[in-house]
Write an enzyme that holds these catalytic residues in place. Structure first.
Site, PDB file in Angstrom:
ATOM      1  N   GLU A 190      -4.097  -2.094   3.275  1.00 38.96           N
ATOM      2  CA  GLU A 190      -4.809  -1.231   4.248  1.00 38.96           C
ATOM      3  C   GLU A 190      -6.179  -1.355   3.833  1.00 38.96           C
ATOM      4  OE1 GLU A 190      -2.835   2.350   4.997  1.00 38.96           O
ATOM      5  OE2 GLU A 190      -1.279   1.311   6.568  1.00 38.96           O
ATOM      6  N   GLU A 234       4.664  -3.215   7.412  1.00 35.84           N
ATOM      7  CA  GLU A 234       5.203  -1.813   7.348  1.00 35.84           C
ATOM      8  C   GLU A 234       5.204  -1.397   8.783  1.00 35.84           C
ATOM      9  OE1 GLU A 234       2.569   1.216   5.372  1.00 35.84           O
ATOM     10  OE2 GLU A 234       2.053  -0.232   3.799  1.00 35.84           O
TER      11      GLU A 234
HETATM   12  P1  P53 Z   1       2.954   8.394   4.992  1.00 36.43           P
HETATM   13  C1  P53 Z   1      -1.789   7.029   6.966  1.00 36.43           C
HETATM   14  C2  P53 Z   1      -1.973   7.878   5.921  1.00 36.43           C
HETATM   15  C3  P53 Z   1      -1.863   7.033   4.423  1.00 36.43           C
HETATM   16  C4  P53 Z   1      -1.377   6.012   4.496  1.00 36.43           C
HETATM   17  O1  P53 Z   1       2.205   6.886   5.488  1.00 36.43           O
HETATM   18  C5  P53 Z   1      -0.969   5.219   5.503  1.00 36.43           C
HETATM   19  C6  P53 Z   1      -1.170   5.546   6.684  1.00 36.43           C
HETATM   20  C7  P53 Z   1      -0.974   5.087   7.857  1.00 36.43           C
HETATM   21  O2  P53 Z   1      -1.462   4.118   8.396  1.00 36.43           O
HETATM   22  O3  P53 Z   1      -0.696   3.773   5.383  1.00 36.43           O
HETATM   23  C8  P53 Z   1       0.369   3.321   5.012  1.00 36.43           C
HETATM   24  O4  P53 Z   1       3.377   8.108   3.699  1.00 36.43           O
HETATM   25  C9  P53 Z   1       0.497   3.023   3.611  1.00 36.43           C
HETATM   26  C10 P53 Z   1       1.696   3.649   2.876  1.00 36.43           C
HETATM   27  C11 P53 Z   1       2.182   4.863   3.472  1.00 36.43           C
HETATM   28  C12 P53 Z   1       2.616   4.510   5.077  1.00 36.43           C
HETATM   29  O5  P53 Z   1       1.530   4.169   5.566  1.00 36.43           O
HETATM   30  O6  P53 Z   1       1.796   9.299   4.808  1.00 36.43           O
HETATM   31  O7  P53 Z   1       0.288   1.726   3.385  1.00 36.43           O
HETATM   32  O8  P53 Z   1       1.392   3.741   1.522  1.00 36.43           O
HETATM   33  O9  P53 Z   1       3.324   5.459   2.894  1.00 36.43           O
HETATM   34  C13 P53 Z   1       3.174   5.769   5.610  1.00 36.43           C
HETATM   35  O10 P53 Z   1       3.694   8.647   5.902  1.00 36.43           O
END
Ligand code: P53
Length: 474
Positions: A179, A372
């Protein structure tokens, strides 16, 4: 048959969210270790609150996470049982280079991942490796200011040289930065950035972006030199922006919001800074620290495929009266009145995945990889200890159907699909264990209590069937 015969079904994790073992095997401290659970997490990951060492007041979930560092054999066996064709994981940079600026790598860290990749191969699982998933050795943060500094490019290059050579023949799919657009939204978590008093934050972010983009191009170059079989991808936190109404200003706002994210992928995939960004940066007085030879490197070493995460679409409005926001704190956008939301307020939009895929495929015309997607939910084991997660099955089935439509009806070339957090792990956004994505339940709570025992949820057998039928039986 919608999907390729060799379609890569699987699941995804990130080192800091599952490994634990933060001070074992010679591993150095990383930025992500210092993000606590609770109300201070958001200020820390966005760089508003500085955290250079652990304190007594907070609980730091990455320290032990789900202890995959010691349990990966059991976990990979379960992935094998589900029939995974691929497993996306990330390398913890500070296991390989504990400080980040050493010339010699830490053998114990290298050996750990070598064993892990071999374990995957036992089950015919193709590793898909994220080189950096939000992690940066703390020494590099403190000594160089992380990605604001050009020296990072050289340290990252060393890391890539070491891992590409060491894992040649074991790993073929690589992602350079998870990301990459997260630099803009969570700069400490995304790129180890802290800001000084009165400094222009946007300048620092775009400076760091140039360094990461350069590092990504160099990684792609080395990967192809070391082994022509290597396939390198970029990785975008995706989710198309909708205009709240057909008012031209709303449509323009949605276009601008999309471009803010496409900016990174435009460089990684087309090899050039896009015109709209150069103009905008110039107007804002932001300078990209471009040196001689940089633009040639970016142009010559573009990625082989486009990977992305997709959880939700987003909405933009220019009307101040439309001010109800979604709860998703990092990517908070205007609430879409047509969509339901998860328990964490992330809106659920399967058709938005098809739209996002088409947007990316139209723009880049390179194979896509969804690395993801998933539903973060509270899972409560019943009296027999079973988690009946029909809501997760419903979410995933609808998204897989949408991606099938993109492939079958729209002709999008899709390499694979890895669901996020195939085994329950620590949430990146909140640090909670309670926000679960897995097919495999892990007995651990937000405070770090629990046996860490793994058990299959209902979705485990469902996903196994999806893989076995190559997505025909949802
Ligand atoms: P969580 C939002 C916030 C933080 C990471 O998110 C994020 C996102 C959404 O795009 O990105 C990805 O754990 C990331 C992962 C993460 C997943 O989204 O906040 O690549 O590391 O765990 C899900 O529910």
């Amino acid at each position: 048959m919608a999907f390729r015969k060799d379609f890569l079904w699987g699941g995804a994790t990130a080192a800091n969210q599952c490994e634990g073992g933060y001070n074992e095997g010679g591993r150095g401290l990383a930025n992500v270790d210092l993000a606590p659970v609770g109300p201070d997490r958001f200020p820390v990951i966005t760089g508003e609150k500085k955290m250079f060492a652990f304190d007594e007041e907070h609980f730091y979930p990455a320290q032990n996470a789900i202890d995959m560092y010691h349990r990966y054999k059991e976990d990979i066996a379960l992935f094998g049982e589900m029939g995974f064709k691929t497993y996306r994981l990330s390398i913890a940079w500070s296991r390989i280079f504990p400080l980040g600026d050493e010339t010699e790598p830490n053998e114990e860290g290298l050996k750990f991942y070598e064993d892990l990749f071999k374990e995957c191969r036992k089950y015919n699982i193709e590793p898909l490796v994220t080189i950096t998933h939000f992690d940066c050795p703390m020494h590099l943060v403190e000594k160089y200011g992380a990605w604001r500094s050009r020296e990072m490019v050289g340290f990252y290059e060393n890391l890539c040289n070491v891992i590409f050579n060491r894992y040649k023949g074991l790993v073929k799919y690589w992602l350079t930065f998870n990301e990459i657009n997260m630099i803009l939204h969570a700069p400490f978590m995304g790129a180890g950035l802290y800001f000084e008093e009165g400094e222009n934050k946007e300048q620092v972010k775009y400076q760091a972006a140039h360094h990461e983009l350069l590092a990504s191009a160099i990684a792609t170059k080395i990967a192809h030199e070391v082994d022509p079989e290597n396939q390198v991808g970029c990785m975008l936190a995706a989710g198309t922006n909708y205009a709240y109404t057909c008012k031209p200003e709303d449509v323009w706002a949605a276009r601008k919001a999309d471009r803010e994210n496409f900016f990174f992928i435009d460089v990684q995939s087309r090899g050039e800074y896009p015109a709209y960004a150069l103009k905008e940066l110039e107007r804002e007085g932001i300078e990209l620290p471009i040196e001689e030879g940089d633009l040639e490197l970016l142009k010559e070493h573009t990625v082989d495929f486009i990977s992305f995460s997709y959880y939700s679409s987003r909405v933009q409005s220019t009307d101040p009266a439309i001010n109800e926001k979604t709860a998703g704190n990092i990517f908070a956008s205007v609430k879409n009145p047509y969509l339901e939301a998860s328990e964490w307020g992330w809106q659920i939009d399967p058709l938005g995945l098809r739209t996002t895929m088409n947007d990316l495929y139209d723009r880049y015309q390179k194979p896509l990889f969804i690395v993801e997607n998933g539903l973060g939910a509270v899972d409560t084991p019943d009296e027999n200890g079973n988690v009946i997660d029909d809501y997760r099955i419903e979410y995933l089935a609808a998204h897989i159907q949408a991606m099938k439509d993109a492939v079958e009806l729209d002709g999008v070339d899709l390499l694979g699909y890895t669901t996020w957090g195939c085994i329950d792990l620590v949430s990146a956004g909140t640090g909670e264990m309670k926000k679960r994505y897995g097919f495999i339940y892990v007995d651990r709570d937000n405070e770090g209590n629990g046996t860490l025992k793994r058990s299959k949820k209902k979705s485990f057998d469902w996903y196994k069937k999806v893989i076995a039928t190559n997505g025909e039986d949802l």
